[in-house]
Design a protein around this motif. Sequence first.
Motif, PDB file in Angstrom:
ATOM      1  N   ALA A  81       0.833  -1.213   0.000  1.00 43.78           N
ATOM      2  CA  ALA A  81       0.000   0.000   0.000  1.00 43.78           C
ATOM      3  C   ALA A  81       0.862   1.255   0.000  1.00 43.78           C
ATOM      4  O   ALA A  81       0.555   2.233  -0.682  1.00 43.78           O
ATOM      5  N   ARG A  82       1.936   1.219   0.762  1.00 43.92           N
ATOM      6  CA  ARG A  82       2.834   2.378   0.804  1.00 43.92           C
ATOM      7  C   ARG A  82       3.532   2.585  -0.536  1.00 43.92           C
ATOM      8  O   ARG A  82       3.752   3.715  -0.959  1.00 43.92           O
ATOM      9  N   ASN A  83       3.853   1.486  -1.208  1.00 38.06           N
ATOM     10  CA  ASN A  83       4.494   1.576  -2.513  1.00 38.06           C
ATOM     11  C   ASN A  83       3.566   2.215  -3.542  1.00 38.06           C
ATOM     12  O   ASN A  83       4.006   3.010  -4.371  1.00 38.06           O
TER      13      ASN A  83
ATOM     14  N   ASP B  46       2.088   7.645   1.638  1.00 35.31           N
ATOM     15  CA  ASP B  46       1.983   7.558   3.096  1.00 35.31           C
ATOM     16  C   ASP B  46       0.604   7.060   3.498  1.00 35.31           C
ATOM     17  O   ASP B  46      -0.405   7.717   3.224  1.00 35.31           O
ATOM     18  N   VAL B  47       0.546   5.885   4.129  1.00 36.62           N
ATOM     19  CA  VAL B  47      -0.717   5.294   4.584  1.00 36.62           C
ATOM     20  C   VAL B  47      -0.579   4.892   6.048  1.00 36.62           C
ATOM     21  O   VAL B  47       0.527   4.743   6.565  1.00 36.62           O
TER      22      VAL B  47
ATOM     23  N   LEU C 100     -12.066  -2.068   0.861  1.00 36.50           N
ATOM     24  CA  LEU C 100     -12.863  -1.464   1.927  1.00 36.50           C
ATOM     25  C   LEU C 100     -12.039  -0.525   2.815  1.00 36.50           C
ATOM     26  O   LEU C 100     -12.538   0.504   3.269  1.00 36.50           O
ATOM     27  N   LEU C 101     -10.791  -0.882   3.073  1.00 32.11           N
ATOM     28  CA  LEU C 101      -9.971  -0.081   3.983  1.00 32.11           C
ATOM     29  C   LEU C 101      -9.406   1.179   3.330  1.00 32.11           C
ATOM     30  O   LEU C 101      -9.388   2.244   3.939  1.00 32.11           O
ATOM     31  N   TYR C 102      -8.921   1.033   2.104  1.00 27.59           N
ATOM     32  CA  TYR C 102      -8.252   2.169   1.464  1.00 27.59           C
ATOM     33  C   TYR C 102      -9.189   2.962   0.556  1.00 27.59           C
ATOM     34  O   TYR C 102      -8.813   4.032   0.080  1.00 27.59           O
ATOM     35  N   LYS C 103     -10.396   2.433   0.294  1.00 26.33           N
ATOM     36  CA  LYS C 103     -11.426   3.121  -0.485  1.00 26.33           C
ATOM     37  C   LYS C 103     -10.884   3.677  -1.806  1.00 26.33           C
ATOM     38  O   LYS C 103     -10.970   4.877  -2.080  1.00 26.33           O
ATOM     39  N   ARG C 104     -10.350   2.778  -2.622  1.00 28.48           N
ATOM     40  CA  ARG C 104      -9.808   3.148  -3.936  1.00 28.48           C
ATOM     41  C   ARG C 104     -10.614   2.450  -5.033  1.00 28.48           C
ATOM     42  O   ARG C 104     -11.437   1.582  -4.760  1.00 28.48           O
TER      43      ARG C 104
END
Length: 123
Positions: A34-36, A40-41, A84-88
């Motif tokens: 996710a960071r890649n 910044d997450v 669901l978590l990152y909403k993308r």
Amino acid sequence: MVILQAGAVGNPVAIAGTVGLFALFLSVTAHIAARNVLGDVEVKKAFVVGPLPAAIAVVSTAFGLSPFLAIALAISVDAVAISLLYKRSRRLTAYITAIHIVVSIILGAMLFSLAFLLSSAPG
């Protein structure tokens, strides 16, 4: 009635430890992925992603389910959790999931190789 494989049944503490370590490993690789992709997450979001595929892996092994089915289910659950978590968007979710798979394979191979190398050292 489902009969568990004799080799899969073990000490409950050992099973819980295996699930916990695998969940931690998958959480770390999910955060790296996710960071890649996103920059910044929050770290705590990745700790929600890791336990689900780890539980699927252990349960499928304990019940002797098809590894292909277990992998497909784990990847699907991983993608849903990331979505669901990152909403993308679906496309970005698929990209993060693919990076998560690649990072998990590479880091897992490196750690396994290191463990094998250290265990085969003389003396």
